[in-house]
Enzyme design. Structure first.
Site, mmCIF file in Angstrom:
data_model
loop_
_atom_site.group_PDB
_atom_site.id
_atom_site.type_symbol
_atom_site.label_atom_id
_atom_site.label_comp_id
_atom_site.label_asym_id
_atom_site.label_seq_id
_atom_site.Cartn_x
_atom_site.Cartn_y
_atom_site.Cartn_z
ATOM 1 C CB THR A 121 53.001 99.944 50.520
ATOM 2 O OG1 THR A 121 51.723 99.571 50.020
ATOM 3 C CG2 THR A 121 53.064 101.468 50.560
ATOM 4 C CG ASP A 122 50.537 97.065 46.647
ATOM 5 O OD1 ASP A 122 50.253 97.745 47.656
ATOM 6 O OD2 ASP A 122 49.901 96.041 46.314
ATOM 7 C CD GLU A 123 47.588 100.886 50.117
ATOM 8 O OE1 GLU A 123 47.240 102.057 50.319
ATOM 9 O OE2 GLU A 123 47.113 99.918 50.731
ATOM 10 C CE1 TYR A 145 50.884 102.965 55.077
ATOM 11 C CE2 TYR A 145 49.891 102.324 52.977
ATOM 12 C CZ TYR A 145 50.809 102.102 53.989
ATOM 13 O OH TYR A 145 51.643 101.011 53.917
ATOM 14 C CE LYS A 149 55.440 102.813 53.736
ATOM 15 N NZ LYS A 149 56.396 102.384 54.801
HETATM 16 P P1 NAD Z 1 52.044 97.600 61.837
HETATM 17 O O1 NAD Z 1 51.093 98.737 61.977
HETATM 18 O O2 NAD Z 1 51.632 96.245 62.264
HETATM 19 O O3 NAD Z 1 53.402 97.933 62.646
HETATM 20 C C1 NAD Z 1 53.995 99.196 62.588
HETATM 21 C C2 NAD Z 1 55.072 99.217 63.698
HETATM 22 O O4 NAD Z 1 55.753 100.483 63.602
HETATM 23 C C3 NAD Z 1 54.488 99.144 65.105
HETATM 24 O O5 NAD Z 1 55.275 98.295 65.905
HETATM 25 C C4 NAD Z 1 54.565 100.592 65.610
HETATM 26 O O6 NAD Z 1 54.679 100.696 67.020
HETATM 27 C C5 NAD Z 1 55.830 101.072 64.909
HETATM 28 N N1 NAD Z 1 55.873 102.531 64.724
HETATM 29 C C6 NAD Z 1 54.904 103.341 64.215
HETATM 30 N N2 NAD Z 1 55.338 104.612 64.183
HETATM 31 C C7 NAD Z 1 56.621 104.607 64.659
HETATM 32 C C8 NAD Z 1 57.593 105.614 64.845
HETATM 33 N N3 NAD Z 1 57.344 106.889 64.548
HETATM 34 N N4 NAD Z 1 58.800 105.260 65.350
HETATM 35 C C9 NAD Z 1 59.069 103.956 65.673
HETATM 36 N N5 NAD Z 1 58.165 102.954 65.522
HETATM 37 C C10 NAD Z 1 56.955 103.280 65.012
HETATM 38 O O7 NAD Z 1 52.515 97.631 60.319
HETATM 39 P P2 NAD Z 1 52.881 96.438 59.332
HETATM 40 O O8 NAD Z 1 51.661 95.986 58.648
HETATM 41 O O9 NAD Z 1 53.745 95.468 60.036
HETATM 42 O O10 NAD Z 1 53.750 97.246 58.242
HETATM 43 C C11 NAD Z 1 55.160 97.353 58.384
HETATM 44 C C12 NAD Z 1 55.714 98.079 57.172
HETATM 45 O O11 NAD Z 1 55.392 97.370 55.984
HETATM 46 C C13 NAD Z 1 55.151 99.498 56.978
HETATM 47 O O12 NAD Z 1 56.205 100.321 56.543
HETATM 48 C C14 NAD Z 1 54.120 99.326 55.890
HETATM 49 O O13 NAD Z 1 53.960 100.516 55.158
HETATM 50 C C15 NAD Z 1 54.741 98.222 55.057
HETATM 51 N N6 NAD Z 1 53.826 97.377 54.304
HETATM 52 C C16 NAD Z 1 52.749 96.809 54.905
HETATM 53 C C17 NAD Z 1 51.925 95.954 54.174
HETATM 54 C C18 NAD Z 1 50.721 95.281 54.798
HETATM 55 O O14 NAD Z 1 49.959 94.666 54.082
HETATM 56 N N7 NAD Z 1 50.539 95.330 56.099
HETATM 57 C C19 NAD Z 1 52.218 95.690 52.832
HETATM 58 C C20 NAD Z 1 53.338 96.299 52.242
HETATM 59 C C21 NAD Z 1 54.144 97.132 52.989
HETATM 60 O O1 DAU Z 2 48.750 96.973 49.549
HETATM 61 C C1 DAU Z 2 49.588 97.062 50.655
HETATM 62 C C2 DAU Z 2 48.843 97.734 51.775
HETATM 63 O O2 DAU Z 2 47.876 96.799 52.221
HETATM 64 C C3 DAU Z 2 49.750 98.176 52.914
HETATM 65 O O3 DAU Z 2 50.627 99.154 52.461
HETATM 66 C C4 DAU Z 2 48.902 98.729 54.073
HETATM 67 O O4 DAU Z 2 49.752 99.020 55.183
HETATM 68 C C5 DAU Z 2 47.899 97.670 54.471
HETATM 69 O O5 DAU Z 2 47.039 98.204 55.470
HETATM 70 C C6 DAU Z 2 47.063 97.232 53.277
HETATM 71 O O6 DAU Z 2 46.192 98.313 52.820
HETATM 72 P P1 DAU Z 2 44.687 98.049 52.345
HETATM 73 O O7 DAU Z 2 43.946 99.312 52.477
HETATM 74 O O8 DAU Z 2 44.645 97.341 51.038
HETATM 75 O O9 DAU Z 2 44.255 96.969 53.491
HETATM 76 P P2 DAU Z 2 42.898 96.809 54.329
HETATM 77 O O10 DAU Z 2 42.996 95.490 55.025
HETATM 78 O O11 DAU Z 2 42.582 98.005 55.137
HETATM 79 O O12 DAU Z 2 41.803 96.685 53.197
HETATM 80 C C7 DAU Z 2 41.866 95.647 52.223
HETATM 81 C C8 DAU Z 2 40.670 95.839 51.298
HETATM 82 O O13 DAU Z 2 39.479 95.533 52.029
HETATM 83 C C9 DAU Z 2 40.493 97.252 50.795
HETATM 84 O O14 DAU Z 2 39.994 97.219 49.479
HETATM 85 C C10 DAU Z 2 39.454 97.855 51.726
HETATM 86 C C11 DAU Z 2 38.569 96.659 52.066
HETATM 87 N N1 DAU Z 2 37.947 96.663 53.417
HETATM 88 C C12 DAU Z 2 38.747 96.900 54.483
HETATM 89 C C13 DAU Z 2 38.224 96.914 55.760
HETATM 90 C C14 DAU Z 2 39.090 97.207 56.970
HETATM 91 C C15 DAU Z 2 36.611 96.364 53.556
HETATM 92 O O15 DAU Z 2 35.880 96.121 52.574
HETATM 93 N N2 DAU Z 2 36.089 96.360 54.819
HETATM 94 C C16 DAU Z 2 36.819 96.651 55.928
HETATM 95 O O16 DAU Z 2 36.254 96.663 57.056
#
Ligand code: NAD
Ligand code: DAU
Length: 333
Positions: A121-123, A145, A149
């Site tokens: 992730t960019d985070e 988180y 990561k």
């Molecule tokens: P998600 O929470 O929707 O899915 C996570 C999946 O991982 C689920 O199916 C869960 O059951 C499984 N899981 C969790 N812990 C586990 C473990 N210990 N062993 C096996 N399976 C396990 O997450 P997502 O949003 O699909 O993110 C997927 C990946 O992409 C993550 O690595 C996350 O850090 C990365 N990522 C997410 C975002 C975003 O915006 N959502 C952006 C950039 C990178």
């Molecule tokens: O940037 C990549 C990341 O994006 C991934 O690595 C993470 O897995 C994914 O969860 C996401 O993280 P963020 O914290 O950016 O996503 P979230 O949707 O939780 O929040 C997006 C923005 O919105 C953040 O600035 C917090 C704000 N927010 C979020 C929630 C849930 C609100 O203002 N209100 C809310 O209720």
């Protein structure tokens, strides 16, 4: 190619498996997923007969070995993905991201797996006031988180460096699209708007996120898996940067609601103000984002409108307790 995809019952992993099998129908896919609250078998329903599903955790050596045996490559999506849950101190972030990643890497090495891709992730770069992070920006994570990561990423680099494992890392910006668990800003806001409930905006809502259509990220991962240079990092920044308040306003307009549903609530502790990620390096491999934010958001809103079978059971399950803890009020019926 026979692929092990971990965490594929989640939002991005399930999208990736669909896209990879569409592109190469002869590939075989093994899935290993712990099925946490965010992992859902129905996310894989359309391709259930095309995959071999293993229910297990990446920190479990036996489960990992059983799933990885005979695979040519591993793509690790498994994660605890929600920043707010990590700030609330939930367990699992360190176990999955640090121990789980270690077990995957060691098993991949022991079994002679040809290629390992870590989804990140960019985070891990932290917040950036101006400009854009590149692959050489220093890691400076802010939340539990992102810190765990980043630890996972460093372990991947260490295994590539020390043991010569053929590993790559793909770091994405904020994904959005169908099947995202409604704890994240976009699906939470869409479902709340559809229920005429309040839309919680943290702090002043001026934080910036770099939005990436989930299928675009999945295509980038598939490309890096095949074409990325061993040991390298590839950033995948989305094409659009928006303030949270503009995202929320757009969701209200797309669902036919007005801004009176917006409520400013207590800010996220340690909130990263802005993310901005370059995509130049992955573009040089031939990737290009295909979907811009307004189009993707429209598709996302339509998907949630049409798929109550998917989110209905979530909203009537454990999610209610999470929501009350996080927002201090009950979920609207
Ligand atoms: P998600 O929470 O929707 O899915 C996570 C999946 O991982 C689920 O199916 C869960 O059951 C499984 N899981 C969790 N812990 C586990 C473990 N210990 N062993 C096996 N399976 C396990 O997450 P997502 O949003 O699909 O993110 C997927 C990946 O992409 C993550 O690595 C996350 O850090 C990365 N990522 C997410 C975002 C975003 O915006 N959502 C952006 C950039 C990178
Ligand atoms: O940037 C990549 C990341 O994006 C991934 O690595 C993470 O897995 C994914 O969860 C996401 O993280 P963020 O914290 O950016 O996503 P979230 O949707 O939780 O929040 C997006 C923005 O919105 C953040 O600035 C917090 C704000 N927010 C979020 C929630 C849930 C609100 O203002 N209100 C809310 O209720």
């Amino acid at each position: 190619m026979k692929l092990l995809v971990t965490g594929a019952a989640g939002f991005i992993g399930s999208t990736f498996v669909r896209i990879a099998l569409e592109a190469r129908p002869d590939d075989e896919v093994v899935v290993l997923d712990k099925l946490t609250y965010a992992g859902r078998r129905e996310n894989l329903a359309e391709i259930e007969d095309r995959i071999e599903f293993h229910h297990g955790a990446i920190e479990d050596r036996g489960a990992v070995r059983g799933a990885m045996e005979g695979c040519d490559a591993v793509v690790n999506f498994a994660a605890e993905s929600h920043v707010d849950r990590s700030i609330a101190g939930e367990e699992g972030f360190a176990i999955t991201h640090v121990i789980g990643t270690t077990v995957l890497l060691e098993t991949a090495r022991a079994l002679g797996v040809e290629r390992y891709l870590q989804v990140s992730t960019d985070e891990v770069y932290g917040s950036i006031a101006e400009g854009t992070f590149t692959e050489s920006s220093p890691l400076d994570p802010s939340s539990p988180y992102s810190a765990t990561k980043a630890a996972g990423d460093l372990l991947v680099s260490a295994h590539a460096h020390t043991y010569g494992l053929d590993a790559v890392i793909c770091r994405g910006s904020n994904n959005y699209g169908p099947r995202q668990y409604p704890e994240k800003l976009i699906p939470l806001s869409v479902l709340n708007a559809l229920h005429d409930d309040f839309l919680p905006v943290y702090g002043d809502g001026r934080q910036v996120r770099n939005w990436l259509w989930v299928e675009d990220f999945a295509r980038a991962i598939d490309l890096v898996l095949r074409e990325g240079r061993r040991g390298e990092v590839y950033n995948v920044g989305g094409p659009d940067e928006l303030e949270n308040i503009d995202v929320v306003r757009r969701i209200l307009a797309s669902t036919g609601r007005d801004d009176s549903l917006i409520e400013y609530v207590r800010d996220r502790p340690g909130h990263d103000v802005r993310y901005s990620l370059s995509a130049d390096k992955v573009r040089a491999l031939g990737w290009e984002a295909q979907v811009h934010f307004y189009e993707g958001l429209g598709r996302t809103v339509d998907w949630y409108r049409e798929n109550e079978w998917w989110w209905g059971p979530i909203r009537s399950g454990d999610y209610r307790e999470y929501y009350e803890r996080q927002y201090g009020r009950a979920l609207a019926e």
